[in-house]
Write a protein that holds these residues in place. Structure first.
Motif: not given
Length: 725
Positions: A92, A113-114, A117, A120-121, A150
């Motif tokens: 984080d 960050a990527m 993402t 998480t996707a 999420s």
């Protein structure tokens, strides 16, 4: 599988060790049927592609292929791949972190960050793993979901739904841990999670599950812990020791709302011991870091009734945080366990507690000392290592340490595969208490062909009690050949003679000073000069030589020569020009040496006050502190120095001992003063001033106890009243 992997331009990317063109081979290795190949591939992923948590372009390119491996039921060790994905995507960057990122870190932050993402996707696939046939996949999936998905409400619902039907005990504990993670990441759900954990911690549930629930309550909702948490936990530990071990398939948990009849019914239909476990693979001797860590873990958990207990207790202790009395009471129970491995765990936790928190540890330390008499070598060595770092706090174990040292002369010195030998932990611990019973061990160490590197520091702790070693130190120093290895051989001997102020060793010290070789010669001459300085006026015969060296220092530090000459001869006029010149040195540590030397001259160096005053605004904090202390000593006034010292105290906690030493001898802690307020606030703190998360130093406890003593001394000496803390 791996469709398109060869179309990725891996060679244009880099990982921690160069071009990433070897990454496809690592990914294919994770899919191998050979456990050694899988282990090597996983080691490569952590060592290069995800080195120390870093995320590179090649790390991002791996993510789709790692997900392919996770969803293929034919792949073995998928749990390890889930853990890798969790690590890659679970970093984080909050708002505070983003504010601190400089230009060089922008690319790395973007990669994090990527990665978050992308992982998480794809985190929805972990839902399917919750009921997978592979226990390893089921073990890793809950924490992955709690960390990455999420939709925390959905995750929490699945965790609760899965618990009653999960057959593997370690997986059930992972479900509870994941709930705690959800509560920590999503505080709006903390109350709901705490309610569920509170029910799981109640009577009627298996002791392991109850302990896991209490551990997570301590992490995410410590106020919800029962008031008698120590009594409850110690009772659970007794139950865990008395109940025969059930393997992964036994004794499934039940939902917290199930009644006694339902609990009994589920327990009656538990799988027989041993079912549901994956077959044990034959593994070669590990050569990878991952393999070595696995082997070490296997060794520590082999034969233990509940190997996960240590992890749960560590989590509980971390959650209890500053509740030192309760943590101490729990550890005293753990140290009385009949299971020696549980006592080893308790020793490690005791070390962590004492190192980070202030408290009353006499009984705990006494129990640590009792472990020294055990025939189990790992337990005794672990106890000695704990006591080694306690210095004066190890006093309740002094007799146990002395008995341990006397009982095993062959273990007084530890030889290492590389590097010089060192004193054994028990010997160091006894010496650090200033206990003369360590002297025979130090004498034996000094007779060895290669003297242990730390024997001089041990002599320094003993002080006058080590005086009988002076003749031996002199003889060994006189035997040192002044060649390239002279510094390593002479340094511990010079340190010991310096601590003893053994001026009868002047001839041997001068021989070293005159004949120091080129290699590390400056270090060796500095050690010799400090020894001469410690002898004081008794070393007057060395004054002519010191004066010559002061005029032509060569590779020797002129400041060190000046300090030695001042200590021996007290000629301020001779040393002042050298020290003033040292104030202009390019390197901050050289300027600090000159500043400190001027402070030791006191008012004889009053002429340097303007120069020291100019350093109060220097960008180097430690230099500002040294200058403030020296300014007070040469001027006799504290009004300019105190604000600088207090500002440094607040800015850098590691400077506090240095500042407190000055405050304790300068009489500025008057009642109601800013100094008194700062000192009392320090004494009121339960947290040690130098406690660090994720790291520590071997002298941390010693330094903090020294700080406390100095604070009390400053207050007692200047207000007439001791600290109430």
């Amino acid at each position: 599988m791996f469709a398109g992997i060869d179309e990725v331009d891996w060679a244009s990317m880099e990982h921690a060790y160069g071009p990433a063109d070897d990454v496809p081979a690592m990914l294919r290795g994770l899919a191998s049927a050979d456990p050694a190949e899988r282990e090597a591939a996983l080691d490569g992923m952590y060592g290069a592609v995800h080195h120390q948590g870093d995320v590179y372009a090649c790390t991002l390119a791996c993510i789709p292929f790692l997900f392919e491996l996770v969803v293929d039921p034919g792949i073995q060790d998928r749990g390890s791949i889930v853990e890798l994905l969790t690590s890659i995507g679970g970093i984080d960057l909050d708002g505070d972190d983003e504010d601190e990122i400089d230009e060089d870190e922008i690319e790395g932050a973007a990669n994090y960050a990527m990665a978050a993402t992308a992982v998480t996707a794809g985190a929805g696939v972990f839902f399917e793993l919750m009921a997978d046939e592979d226990p390893g996949a089921r073990l890793s999936a809950p924490l992955a979901l709690a960390t990455l998905h999420s939709q925390p409400v959905r995750v929490l619902a699945l965790l609760r739904e899965r618990l009653p039907v999960e057959p593997a005990e370690e997986v059930r504990l992972a479900l509870v841990e994941a709930a705690g993670r959800v509560a920590l990441r999503h505080r709006a759900l903390a109350g709901q999670v705490a309610g569920w954990l509170t029910r799981l911690a109640g009577e009627g549930f298996p002791p392991g599950l109850r302990l896991a629930a209490l551990a997570q309550l301590a992490r995410c909702a410590p106020d919800a812990l029962p008031g008698d948490v120590v009594r409850v936990v110690t009772g659970l530990l007794r139950q865990l020791r008395s109940v025969p071990v059930r393997r992964a398939g036994a004794a499934p948990a039940v939902d917290a709302q199930a009644g006694p009849a339902e609990v009994a019914a589920v327990d009656a239909h538990s799988e027989p011991a041993g079912t549901g476990e994956p077959p044990v693979e034959e593994r070669a001797v590990p050569v990878t870091l991952v393999g070595q860590l696995r082997a070490l873990s296997d060794e520590e958990t082999s034969g233990r009734t509940a190997p996960w207990t240590a992890d749960l207790l560590r989590t509980l202790h971390v959650g209890l945080d500053d509740r030192v009395a309760e943590r101490t009471a729990l550890l005293t129970h753990q140290l009385r366990s009949p299971d020696h491995q549980q006592r080893i765990d308790a020793l490690r936790m005791s070390s962590g507690l004492i190192r980070a928190w202030r408290g009353s540890y006499e009984e705990l330390v006494r129990l640590v000392g009792e472990q020294l008499a055990t025939p189990e070598p790992r337990l005794a060595e672990a106890a000695a290592h704990v006591l080694e770092e306690l210095f004066g706090l190890a006093a309740p174990a002094a007799d146990a340490l002395a008995a341990r040292v006397a009982a095993d002369p062959g273990a007084w010195v530890q030889d290492w595969p590389s590097g010089p030998p060192g004193l054994a932990s028990a010997v160091k611990a006894l010496a650090r208490l200033g206990d003369a019973r360590a002297v025979p061990a130090l004498a034996a160490a000094l007779e060895r062909p290669e003297v242990p590197h730390d024997v001089g520091f041990a002599i320094g702790c003993l002080g006058a009690a080590a005086a009988p070693l002076t003749a031996l130190l002199r003889r060994r120093l006189g035997e040192v050949r002044l060649h390239e290895g002279a510094y390593d051989q002479a340094s511990p001997l010079l340190t010991g003679l310096t601590a003893l102020r053994a001026d009868e060793a002047i001839p041997e010290v001068l021989r070293v000073l005159r004949g120091a070789p080129e290699y590390r010669g400056e270090w060796l001459r500095t050690a010799a000069l400090r020894a001469l300085g410690s002898f004081g006026p008794a070393a007057h015969s060395a004054v002519p030589e010191l004066r010559v060296l002061l005029r032509r220092p060569g590779n020797t530090s002129a400041t060190e020569v000046a300090e030695a000459l001042w200590a021996v001869d007290g000629d301020a006029d001779a040393v002042l020009p050298v020290l003033i010149e040292g104030l202009q040195a390019e390197r901050a540590h050289e300027r600090r040496s000159a500043v400190n030397a001027l402070g030791r001259l006191g008012t004889r160096a009053a002429v340097t006050a303007p120069r020291l005053r100019a350093l109060l605004g220097h960008e180097e904090l430690w230099l500002r502190v040294d200058a403030a202390i020296a300014l007070r000593d040469v001027s006799g006034r504290a009004e300019e120095s105190v604000p600088v010292l207090l500002a440094a105290w607040e800015r850098n906690r590691h400077v506090r001992v240095r500042v407190a030493e000055c405050l304790a001898r300068t009489g500025v802690a008057g009642a109601g003063s800013d100094v008194a307020h700062v000192l009392r606030a320090e004494l009121a703190s339960v947290r040690r001033h130098n406690a660090m998360d994720g790291g520590y130093g071997s002298h941390d406890t010693y330094e903090d106890e020294k700080l406390l003593a100095l604070c009390r001394q400053a207050l007692l000496g200047n207000t007439g009243k001791g600290s109430t803390a």
